[in-house]
Design a protein around this motif. Structure first.
Motif, short mmCIF file in Angstrom:
data_model
loop_
_atom_site.label_atom_id
_atom_site.label_comp_id
_atom_site.label_asym_id
_atom_site.label_seq_id
_atom_site.Cartn_x
_atom_site.Cartn_y
_atom_site.Cartn_z
N LEU A 1 15.48 -56.22 19.16
CA LEU A 1 14.27 -55.51 19.79
C LEU A 1 14.35 -54.29 19.25
O LEU A 1 13.33 -53.51 18.82
N HIS A 2 15.57 -53.33 19.13
CA HIS A 2 15.43 -52.11 18.81
C HIS A 2 15.23 -51.80 17.38
O HIS A 2 14.38 -51.13 16.97
N ASP A 3 15.64 -52.69 16.47
CA ASP A 3 15.27 -52.54 15.12
C ASP A 3 13.97 -53.12 14.89
O ASP A 3 12.98 -52.38 13.77
N MET A 4 13.51 -54.27 15.68
CA MET A 4 12.03 -54.58 15.32
C MET A 4 11.13 -53.62 15.55
O MET A 4 9.78 -53.65 15.23
N VAL A 5 11.07 -52.51 16.70
CA VAL A 5 10.30 -51.78 17.11
C VAL A 5 10.22 -50.74 15.73
O VAL A 5 9.33 -50.12 15.54
N LEU A 6 11.36 -50.52 15.23
CA LEU A 6 11.20 -49.40 14.09
C LEU A 6 10.45 -49.89 13.07
O LEU A 6 9.68 -49.42 12.28
N ILE A 7 10.51 -51.35 12.58
CA ILE A 7 9.79 -51.96 11.59
C ILE A 7 8.31 -51.87 11.98
O ILE A 7 7.48 -51.62 11.07
N ALA A 8 8.16 -52.28 13.11
CA ALA A 8 6.55 -52.49 13.84
C ALA A 8 6.16 -51.24 13.88
O ALA A 8 4.84 -50.93 12.97
N LYS A 9 6.46 -50.22 13.89
CA LYS A 9 6.09 -48.58 13.74
C LYS A 9 5.64 -48.65 12.38
O LYS A 9 4.78 -47.80 12.12
N ARG A 10 6.75 -48.66 11.37
CA ARG A 10 6.82 -48.40 10.14
C ARG A 10 5.39 -49.37 9.53
O ARG A 10 4.81 -48.67 8.56
N ARG A 11 5.18 -50.61 10.20
CA ARG A 11 4.17 -51.30 9.43
C ARG A 11 2.70 -50.98 10.18
O ARG A 11 1.41 -51.27 9.74
N GLY A 12 2.90 -49.87 11.23
CA GLY A 12 1.65 -49.74 11.94
C GLY A 12 1.15 -50.67 12.90
O GLY A 12 0.04 -50.78 13.43
N THR B 1 1.39 -51.07 16.16
CA THR B 1 1.81 -50.30 17.33
C THR B 1 1.78 -50.84 18.84
O THR B 1 2.58 -50.79 19.68
N GLU B 2 0.93 -51.99 18.82
CA GLU B 2 0.94 -52.90 20.30
C GLU B 2 1.98 -53.57 20.25
O GLU B 2 2.83 -53.86 21.16
N ALA B 3 2.57 -54.15 19.26
CA ALA B 3 3.90 -54.99 19.08
C ALA B 3 4.98 -54.15 19.43
O ALA B 3 5.99 -54.59 20.15
N ALA B 4 4.96 -52.94 18.80
CA ALA B 4 6.00 -51.94 19.24
C ALA B 4 6.17 -51.52 20.64
O ALA B 4 7.32 -51.43 21.22
N ALA B 5 4.89 -51.42 21.14
CA ALA B 5 4.82 -50.89 22.61
C ALA B 5 5.40 -52.05 23.57
O ALA B 5 6.23 -51.69 24.35
N VAL B 6 5.11 -53.41 23.20
CA VAL B 6 5.57 -54.32 23.95
C VAL B 6 6.98 -54.45 23.86
O VAL B 6 7.85 -54.70 24.73
#
Length: 430
Positions: A211-222, A224-229
């Motif tokens: 979860l931690h790492d995928m949040v970083l990747i999601a933010k990098r990719r824009g 934002t909704e996935a990162a927040a969830v």
């Protein structure tokens, strides 16, 4: 590259630690022909068994059939450490292709292969294996940046993370049983040689890291909704671990190995073994001090000495008994703690034990002390130790994919710290 590119867990030594071995002594052991040979043989065995499509057989002895996705997750971490990014990509891609071919939306325990077609050999729902595969994918993505492979597989991996951290896996809410932890209905434990229905520390550690790492990747990719969830779920999981997967030992807060369900908040399992070292492999923990307390408690309680060698049993029990064996990944994970805490005496002890147990083969799945009175999988007490003084270490499943991968992962990190090549030279053919 020798440290986690995302989370630096340990920056300081344990207060009051008295060193008995020096870093130079560790370097000498790492540079010895026997240790370099074991690492090279094991590492290249892992590389050479990977087939052209990325399929990674688990066992060379026939003890295990097929490819284990949780091993592929660890393999991706190893290949990322040694900068063999294409090798990491190939094996992760193989698992994802197998899922698509079989219309599977979760990661199975074992994947088989007929020709160029993959099949699900064992569809047991082990959510920790899914977490480990996602983490391997994510660490690769963070190490090398955005690639066509990332773009092609982002949705599939994102769906695996979302489903694996949704109900019924991540259990959160108002009832006591909704404790903010990911439930693993088939945790493959060394204890009793069976699957456990449990909330275990390994599953939480790898899912939290994913979860931690995928949040970083999601933010990098824009995204934002996935990162927040995912961030919300990470917060739930972190809180659940601190509330429901900790206990006090010797006046210090430590992690539990497992909590067993009983229709309420669950029953703490008070034994300690290799599972409590899981955050070190995952590279993530909600609380560094709690993890340090946990490893200290494990070593204070479980470390044994026979014939002048110190060894960590695979499992220790609440009544003071322990298993008559060691597990490969447990040695690697404990070394990771010792390495990051400058505990060179403990690193040397583990390396010397590995050198004794494994010579001259590939790295072990596990090993046990055997003589006419003691055999594999016995449960011992301290009163049995004198009877083991002249027992011999026996190895099972040398070349085991999962255990070998974690050993090589730690060797790469150790060697990086000492300025040694992280990828060993290929040994000559027999």
């Amino acid at each position: 590259m020798g440290s986690n590119p995302v989370v630096s867990l340990f920056a300081q030594s344990v207060p009051g630690h008295q060193e008995k071995a020096s870093k130079e002594q560790v370097r000498e052991v790492l540079s010895s022909p026997s240790m370099q040979g074991l690492y090279a043989r094991t590492y290249w065995s892992l590389k050479e068994r990977r087939q052209s499509d990325g399929f990674l057989p688990e066992s060379l002895t026939g003890a295990y059939q097929g490819m284990f996705p949780r091993t592929v997750g660890a393999y991706a971490l190893l290949m990322t450490e040694t900068r063999q990014y294409e090798a990491a990509e190939q094996s992760v891609a193989c698992v994802l292709t197998a899922l698509r071919q079989n219309d599977d939306t979760r990661v199975p325990r074992v994947i088989g292969k007929h020709g160029s077609a993959y099949y699900i050999e064992d569809d047991e729902a082990q959510i920790d294996g899914q977490a480990q595969l996602i983490l391997g994918w994510a660490r690769l993505a963070l190490a090398r940046g955005r690639t066509p492979f990332e773009d092609r597989t982002w949705k599939q991996v994102s769906d695996l993370l979302s489903s694996g951290t949704d109900r019924p896996y991540l259990q959160y809410g108002q009832f006591p049983s909704q404790n903010g932890l990911v439930r693993n209905v088939a945790f493959e434990h060394s204890r009793e040689g069976r699957f456990w229905d449990t909330w275990d520390l390994l599953t939480q550690s790898f899912m939290g890291a994913a979860l931690h790492d995928m949040v970083l990747i999601a933010k990098r990719r824009g995204e934002t909704e996935a990162a927040a969830v995912w961030q919300k779920r990470l917060d739930i999981l972190s809180g659940g671990m601190m509330k429901s997967l900790t206990t006090e030992r010797n006046g210090q807060e430590t992690y539990l190995e497992m909590r067993l369900p009983n229709s309420a908040a669950g029953v703490p399992y008070m034994g300690m073994g290799w599972v409590v070292l899981s955050p070190l492999a995952a590279g993530w923990t909600p609380d560094v001090q709690v993890l340090s307390n946990t490893v200290s408690a494990l070593e204070r309680t479980n470390l044994k000495t026979t014939h002048g060698q110190v060894w960590m049993p695979t499992d220790g029990y609440a009544d003071g008994t322990f298993s008559n064996e060691i597990i490969g990944k447990g040695q690697a994970w404990e070394m990771e703690y010792a390495r990051t805490h400058d505990e060179w005496t403990r690193v040397t002890q583990i390396l010397n034990l590995i050198n004794t147990v494994n010579a001259p083969s590939l790295y072990m799945e596990g090993a046990w002390l055997e003589n006419s009175s003691y055999h594999l999988s016995q449960r011992l007490s301290d009163s049995d130790l004198p009877g083991l003084e002249h027992a011999t270490w026996k190895v099972k499943d040398a070349g085991n994919g999962e255990q070998d991968t974690w050993f090589c992962w730690e060797m790469a990190r150790l060697r990086q710290q000492f300025g040694l090549p992280v990828e060993p030279p290929q040994p000559p053919a027999n």
